[in-house]
Design a protein around this motif. Structure first.
Motif: not given
Length: 556
Positions: A131-136, A154-170, A309-314
């Motif tokens: 496992t390659i540690p993920c540096a922020p 790609i199989g060596k990619h550091p461990g990853s997650a995905f953030m969703e800032m969610q908005f919920y309707p009434p 966050p994982m990356y410096a850029t997008s």
């Protein structure tokens, strides 16, 4: 979803709270919030079906992507957002009334790739390496080569997650309030080593996608005794939760801090604000990847964690390698979770008497269903419907029910919601100044979920391979009368250019990018994913069209 039935005090969280207690068939302790249900409303879209018997099949996410090669674009984003109002015409059970926000979407969200060393693709290591540690906040985390011999495989990619800032309707069962919006910070992880095919141990639920979840609070404190951790008791709304009104103008700020991503929501209309930091101190945590273990005890398997966050850029190279989508910084509308239903076998169960959505009879996706009188008990809109993923694309979101789908503007506004309206994000550059993203892209994951259409999408390119890869993968999908697309307009509130989602006839529209979903979202996108044995597999999971500029820069 079939086991969901939860009554919470007052008009607070009906469905989202119940999701935390839907155990389905996993043995995950402390009722971990995972994605093994027919809805997956809180969950990021995975590259393949997961869960018990492949129960979580995914959902529909038309998305807008933002690209920049400048440092800061991957971990500091600021948006302006207007929460859409519902139309003056109430929904009717026969489908002839208005269409409310909750019928189009259970949520929309802003996204960002995150670090998580216990998450896919290679937790615990494998034949491709340790496992390659993920540096922020660094592009050193880019591992996207399809060559197993490459140091950036790609199989060596550091461990990853995905953030969703969610908005919920009434307004309905998916809501936290009868009339007001809420928002929550979600971070989704996948407990799977993609190079070995091994999931976490059975006590931890196996190869589950699990979620850290916390409402945006005015004091920044998750509601005790709840915890954002997937192994802790679920958080709930309380008096300090940030509630927002339809039509409110917001500033949404995402920025990394010493102890994790901080989300701030400033309501410019009411003057209120709220925030949340994805920190260990606030209860955010990883689940220990322990595939050979026999327990998932909180004391040993809950790892307090500051999510950064994982990356410096997008760019096209910054992605989460287990997700169906190709992106990092993005806006997405999660659609296709409402079909009318007239009767159920039990509240939260299956539909037994379909309405206008399924005139030919009940379908397999008519699950997670509630009746109109049940909704009315809580002061919600008295309409019956189902929340399962709409895999045959015949529900409310796939008709001319979106803003801008009727040429007659007065009729359109009488029956349809206002469009969600937001600016392109800006980010802090090297000198601390605000910068715009240089390019955008349109992407939808339709190929990933077109498995029940006729004909089905053949999305497997190799390992495994379909006989005719790409055949049956279409936009709009089979069964849909309409599929929403993004357009630009000039804001009436001096914000400059803004984005909308809907049809071609939203007043003030300046660019429809082809005027239909097929033109806007572009061709099939082949993506490589890690696979068992240290070799890649290729999928068509998305349609994507990349522009060479940002046609809608922000004034902020």
């Amino acid at each position: 979803m079939r086991k969901l039935l939860c009554r919470l005090p007052g008009l607070t969280l009906l469905l989202l709270g119940c999701l935390a207690y839907a155990q389905n068939k996993s043995n995950t302790p402390r009722k971990a919030l995972d994605c093994e249900d027919a809805s997956g409303i809180l969950c990021a879209e995975v590259y393949d079906s997961i869960g018990y018997g492949g129960a979580y099949t995914g959902h529909d996410e038309p998305s807008l992507l933002f690209y920049s090669g400048a440092r800061g674009s991957g971990y500091t984003n600021t948006y302006r957002l207007r929460l859409p109002k519902d139309p003056p015409t109430l929904p009717k059970q026969n489908g002839t009334g208005g269409t409310f926000n909750f019928q189009l979407r259970p949520a929309f969200w802003f996204g960002m790739a995150m670090c998580d060393d216990q998450s896919a693709p290679n937790p615990g290591g494998s034949l491709v390496g340790p496992t390659i540690p993920c540096a922020p906040d660094t592009d050193k985390n880019i591992f996207d080569s399809a060559d197993p011999g490459s140091p950036k495989y790609i199989g060596k990619h550091p461990g990853s997650a995905f953030m969703e800032m969610q908005f919920y309707p009434p307004g309905w069962i998916i809501s936290n309030d009868a009339t007001r919006w809420t928002a929550a910070l979600n971070i989704d992880s996948l407990s799977l080593n993609m190079n070995t095919g091994q999931g976490n141990n059975e006590a931890c639920g196996g190869a589950i996608e699990y979620v850290n979840f916390a409402f945006i609070q005015r004091n920044g404190v998750p509601f005790p005794p709840g915890s954002p951790s997937p192994l802790g008791p679920f958080v709930a709304v309380n008096n300090d939760t940030l509630f927002m009104n339809s039509g409110d103008e917001l500033i949404v700020k995402l920025e990394d801090t010493e102890h994790g991503l901080k989300v701030t929501v400033l309501d410019l209309t009411t003057g209120q604000s709220g925030f949340m930091v994805a920190s260990a101190r606030n209860g955010f945590a990883e689940i220990l990847f322990d595939p050979n273990g026999n327990n998932c005890d909180f004391a040993t398997h809950n790892i307090p964690y500051d999510f950064h966050p994982m990356y410096a850029t997008s760019s096209e190279h910054t992605r989460v390698p287990w997700a169906a989508h190709s992106y990092n910084i993005a806006f997405s509308d999660e659609i296709g979770h409402f079909e009318y239903c007239n009767a159920v076998d039990q509240q939260g169960g299956s539909c037994t008497k379909p309405s206008v959505s399924d005139p030919a009879g009940v379908d397999d996706d008519d699950v997670g269903c509630f009746t109109a009188d049940f909704a009315e008990l809580f002061g919600l809109v008295p309409v019956g419907g189902c929340l399962g993923t709409d895999i045959d694309f015949d529900g409310v979101a796939y008709h001319l029910t979106w803003p801008g789908t009727l040429k007659n503007v007065q009729r359109d506004q009488a029956l349809h919601t206002q469009p969600v309206e937001f600016t392109s994000p800006v980010f802090k550059g090297k000198g601390g100044d605000s910068q715009n993203f240089s390019r955008v892209a349109f992407e939808t994951n339709l190929p990933r979920i077109e498995f029940a259409t006729n004909p089905p999408c053949q999305r497997h390119i190799s390992n495994p391979a379909d006989p005719d890869p790409g055949s049956g993968c279409v936009n709009p999908p089979q069964g849909a009368e309409f599929y929403p697309f993004y357009s630009t307009a000039q804001s009436q509130n001096e914000q400059g250019c803004v984005w909308h989602l809907g049809g071609a006839f939203i007043p003030g529209t300046t660019n429809t990018f082809g005027g239909n979903s097929k033109a806007e979202y572009g061709p099939l996108l082949p993506l490589a994913y890690p696979a068992v044995g240290g070799i890649p597999t290729f999928r068509y999971n998305d349609f994507r069209r990349v522009l060479n500029s940002n046609p809608c820069p922000s004034n902020d």
